[in-house]
Design an enzyme around this catalytic site. Structure first.
Site, short mmCIF file in Angstrom:
data_model
loop_
_atom_site.label_atom_id
_atom_site.label_comp_id
_atom_site.label_asym_id
_atom_site.label_seq_id
_atom_site.Cartn_x
_atom_site.Cartn_y
_atom_site.Cartn_z
N ASP A 58 0.85 -1.20 0.00
CA ASP A 58 0.00 0.00 0.00
C ASP A 58 0.88 1.24 0.00
O ASP A 58 1.72 1.41 0.89
CB ASP A 58 -0.89 -0.04 1.25
CG ASP A 58 -1.72 1.23 1.40
OD1 ASP A 58 -1.92 1.92 0.39
OD2 ASP A 58 -2.17 1.51 2.53
N ASN A 103 -0.37 4.55 -0.15
CA ASN A 103 -0.97 5.80 0.32
C ASN A 103 -1.71 5.68 1.66
O ASN A 103 -2.49 6.56 2.03
CB ASN A 103 -1.91 6.38 -0.75
CG ASN A 103 -3.07 5.42 -1.04
OD1 ASN A 103 -3.08 4.30 -0.55
ND2 ASN A 103 -4.03 5.88 -1.81
N ASP A 107 -4.18 3.82 2.75
CA ASP A 107 -5.61 3.53 2.90
C ASP A 107 -5.85 2.06 3.26
O ASP A 107 -7.00 1.60 3.33
CB ASP A 107 -6.41 3.93 1.65
CG ASP A 107 -6.03 3.10 0.43
OD1 ASP A 107 -5.08 2.28 0.52
OD2 ASP A 107 -6.65 3.28 -0.63
N ASP A 160 -1.75 -1.22 -3.85
CA ASP A 160 -2.05 -0.47 -5.07
C ASP A 160 -0.88 -0.54 -6.05
O ASP A 160 0.17 -1.10 -5.75
CB ASP A 160 -2.38 0.99 -4.72
CG ASP A 160 -1.39 1.57 -3.71
OD1 ASP A 160 -0.17 1.48 -3.98
OD2 ASP A 160 -1.81 2.08 -2.64
N ASP A 220 -4.88 -10.54 -15.50
CA ASP A 220 -5.91 -11.55 -15.33
C ASP A 220 -7.00 -11.25 -16.34
O ASP A 220 -7.37 -10.09 -16.53
CB ASP A 220 -6.47 -11.45 -13.90
CG ASP A 220 -6.70 -12.82 -13.30
OD1 ASP A 220 -7.47 -13.59 -13.90
OD2 ASP A 220 -6.12 -13.11 -12.23
N ASP A 267 -9.09 -16.55 -16.49
CA ASP A 267 -9.91 -16.94 -15.34
C ASP A 267 -11.13 -17.77 -15.72
O ASP A 267 -11.82 -17.45 -16.69
CB ASP A 267 -10.39 -15.65 -14.67
CG ASP A 267 -11.20 -15.89 -13.42
OD1 ASP A 267 -10.59 -16.23 -12.39
OD2 ASP A 267 -12.44 -15.74 -13.45
N GLU A 316 -6.86 -21.17 -16.45
CA GLU A 316 -7.31 -21.77 -15.19
C GLU A 316 -8.35 -22.83 -15.56
O GLU A 316 -9.52 -22.53 -15.75
CB GLU A 316 -7.95 -20.72 -14.28
CG GLU A 316 -8.30 -21.32 -12.91
CD GLU A 316 -9.34 -20.52 -12.13
OE1 GLU A 316 -9.34 -20.61 -10.90
OE2 GLU A 316 -10.18 -19.84 -12.74
N HIS A 371 -4.13 -17.23 -4.76
CA HIS A 371 -5.11 -16.47 -3.97
C HIS A 371 -6.39 -17.26 -3.69
O HIS A 371 -7.26 -16.77 -2.99
CB HIS A 371 -5.44 -15.18 -4.72
CG HIS A 371 -6.14 -15.47 -6.02
ND1 HIS A 371 -5.53 -16.11 -7.08
CD2 HIS A 371 -7.42 -15.25 -6.41
CE1 HIS A 371 -6.40 -16.26 -8.06
NE2 HIS A 371 -7.55 -15.75 -7.69
N ASP A 372 -6.54 -18.43 -4.30
CA ASP A 372 -7.73 -19.25 -4.07
C ASP A 372 -7.45 -20.45 -3.18
O ASP A 372 -8.34 -21.28 -2.97
CB ASP A 372 -8.25 -19.81 -5.41
CG ASP A 372 -8.84 -18.74 -6.29
OD1 ASP A 372 -9.34 -17.73 -5.76
OD2 ASP A 372 -8.80 -18.91 -7.53
C1 GLC Z 1 -11.24 -17.86 -10.39
C2 GLC Z 1 -10.49 -16.91 -9.51
C3 GLC Z 1 -11.25 -16.73 -8.24
C4 GLC Z 1 -12.60 -16.15 -8.55
C5 GLC Z 1 -13.33 -16.97 -9.62
C6 GLC Z 1 -14.45 -16.20 -10.22
O1 GLC Z 1 -11.34 -19.11 -9.85
O2 GLC Z 1 -9.19 -17.36 -9.31
O3 GLC Z 1 -10.57 -15.94 -7.30
O4 GLC Z 1 -13.38 -16.11 -7.40
O5 GLC Z 1 -12.50 -17.33 -10.69
O6 GLC Z 1 -13.95 -15.18 -11.04
CA CA Z 2 -3.54 2.10 -1.22
#
Ligand code: GLC
Ligand code: CA
Length: 564
Positions: A21, A23, A25, A29, A98, A200, A257, A329-330
């Site tokens: 981050d 700034n 908040d 970013d 993405d 995605d 994916e 991230h999943d």
């Molecule tokens: C993919 C992404 C996930 C998202 C899903 C819907 O699996 O990695 O984070 O929730 O698609 O876009």
């Molecule tokens: Ca920020």
């Protein structure tokens, strides 16, 4: 197999909201990312995948896009993006975005226009369907729980389809005008100079649009998992059209994916003329999918995990490369998920990283993996932001698990485990922000952070640098990039070993997952190999003598062997 510019890359995934981050908040970013590019360059990675940074109401953390041509205000401006791209290029790195085109956001102007004229042209950009017997057109469960059909705002008998959250209406790929608009957008970004996309949820774009009204339920909620809608044939030509209209003309890279492909389909996806450049190998992650809910998943089992990795490796060996991930991230943190509790320490994490980085395929490191970040000890179900976690919690209760059991399963598998802020140093909030972070920082940041690990030659971070350097060493590329994968020492309990084989060079990796020492007999040729890397702090502890190599618990060793 045709050689491509991206075969030897090491990739790094940035989850912008939690990276840096700039700034105060509390939200990461683009300027924050720019300020950390030197760190990534020093680490040695060369391809950056940015999770979505487009305009979005963040119902699903940016995977719900309201303007494909805009940058989310929280993340900065298009000028910031352009600067990021040029700074990435200056460092001879690549940037991929993405691409979320199975669905957009209910805040996208297409959806708003569809809502204001629900039988007009924009309604056909989506799947609008009449109620059946006064209720939802069918009993399908979305990925995040609840029915996939939601009433179109202002209507009482017209529904729209959303396979993910209600804020993510699915786009109708059967509409030519919409498809063309998506292609124009993809080309616009590629023309800007980005190097490609992580694509995605792409397996969901091809649906059975007869939309049967009733499915045999597969859960106590009377619904059936919506995946049945997209299991039919027909996706191939759609993917090729996207590739030929946008990706190929730009010589760009795509990383799909794609869950649920069978081994037999892989060549069609990643062979020389495949739909994608590469796709993630989720074989090990998918082990949990045979369970009804997270709460049902048993403890980590070394043998099933090792078997999954091995079979994943063999599936694509003859025609292409998959992208290897431990976490993203999943998924929860790999250090917490794929190591038995007693092994969740520096040695174990380095051992796991050794396997990940040296398997055949393109390694993708997820932010924080390189410093050994671990699952977050959330205190209560209400502390989770992720909709998927709340669905799994409710599902566990429906399946008869107690609240405590349901919560424990979220501690293990929640997507928020990997979404907590990056741990940069041991100042307040781990140096991620001077404000209040949007998701709490893992309290272990005082021991696990970039600054501390940079100073310690024996840290996980410095070990990852060595691994990356090895993976990128041109002298080893024939074996480590292009060499085949051969599992070894299967008969040794709790040992994961494999060989990367090329005509003149082999690399042998041996890791010991036992709580005791193991002695591994080596062939004559192997015992003349050179140690390229080991995670043993004491170089003498891991030794080769008289054709036997002794490995202490959690030792990993990498040998290079010349072939005659
Ligand atoms: C993919 C992404 C996930 C998202 C899903 C819907 O699996 O990695 O984070 O929730 O698609 O876009
Ligand atoms: Ca920020």
């Amino acid at each position: 197999m045709k050689r491509e510019w991206w075969h030897n890359l090491v990739a790094y995934q940035i989850y912008p909201k939690s990276f840096m981050d700039s700034n105060g908040d509390g939200i990461g970013d683009l300027r924050g990312i720019i300020s950390r590019l030197d760190y990534l360059q020093d680490l040695g990675v060369d391809l950056i995948w940015l999770s979505p940074v487009y305009s979005s109401p963040f119902m699903d953390q940016g995977y719900d896009i309201s303007d494909y041509y805009g940058i989310a205000e929280e993340f900065g401006s298009m000028e910031d993006f352009d600067e990021l791209l040029s700074e990435v290029k200056k460092r001879n790195m690549y940037l991929i975005m993405d691409l979320v085109i199975n669905h957009c956001s209910t805040e996208h102007e297409w959806f708003k226009k569809a809502v204001s004229d629900p039988y007009g042209p924009y309604a056909d950009y989506f799947y609008f369907r009449k109620a059946v017997d006064g209720r939802e057109p069918s009993n399908l469960r979305s990925y995040f729980g609840g029915n996939v059909w939601e009433l179109v705002p202002g209507q009482s008998d017209l529904y729209y389809l959303h396979m993910y959250t209600p804020g993510q209406p699915d786009l109708n790929w059967g509409n030519d005008e919409l498809r063309q608009k998506l292609y124009d957008m993809v080309n616009w970004w590629l023309d800007k100079g980005i190097d490609g996309f992580r694509v995605d949820a792409i397996m969901d774009i091809c649906k059975d649009t007869s939309f049967p009204t009733y499915y045999e339920p597969d859960g106590p909620d009377g619904l059936r998992f919506c995946k049945v809608l997209t299991e039919g044939p027909g996706i191939g030509p759609m993917l090729d059209d996207l590739r030929d209209s946008c990706i190929r003309p730009h010589n760009a890279i795509t990383v799909g994916e794609c869950f649920g492909l069978s081994g037999g389909e892989l060549e069609e996806f990643i062979g020389d003329n495949g739909h994608f450049s590469t796709i993630f190998d989720f074989t090990a992650h998918s082990l949990i999918h045979k369970h009804k809910c997270w709460a049902e998943v048993p403890e980590f089992d070394f043998n099933s995990w090792r078997d999954a990795i091995i079979s994943g490796q063999h599936e694509s060996m003859d025609f292409g490369f998959r992208a290897n991930v431990i976490e993203n991230h999943d998924e929860p943190r790999g250090a917490s998920r794929y190591l038995p509790t007693w092994a969740q320490n520096d040695a174990g994490i380095k051992m796991l990283g050794t396997i990940h980085m040296l398997l055949r395929g393109i390694p993708f490191i997820y932010q924080g993996q390189e410093i050994g970040m671990q699952n977050m000890p959330f205190g209560d179900i209400d502390e989770y932001n992720d909709p998927n976690t709340h669905m799994e919690y409710d599902l566990a209760l429906l399946e008869g698990y107690s609240k405590e059991e349901a919560f424990q399963s979220c501690l293990r598998f929640s997507r928020d485990n990997a979404r907590t802020p990056m741990q940069w140093n041991n100042s307040t909030n781990s140096g991620f922000t001077t404000g209040t972070p949007w998701l709490p920082v893992n309290p272990n940041y005082t021991n696990i952070n970039v600054e501390l690990e940079n100073q310690n030659p024996a840290s996980i971070l410095n070990y990852y640098k060595k691994l990356i350097a090895l993976r990128k060493d041109p002298a080893l590329a024939e074996a480590l990039v292009y060499g085949s994968f051969q599992e070894e020492y299967l008969e040794e309990e709790n040992v994961f070993a494999f060989r990367r084989v090329s005509p003149h060079l082999e690399v042998l990796v041996i890791t010991n997952w036992n709580r005791d020492c193991v002695e591994i007999p080596l062939s004559n040729r192997d015992s003349n190999g050179t140690i390229l890397l080991t995670n043993c702090l004491d170089q003498n502890s891991c030794h080769l003598s008289d054709g036997v190599i002794t490995l202490h618990p959690l030792d990993a060793i990498v040998l290079s062997i010349k072939r005659p």
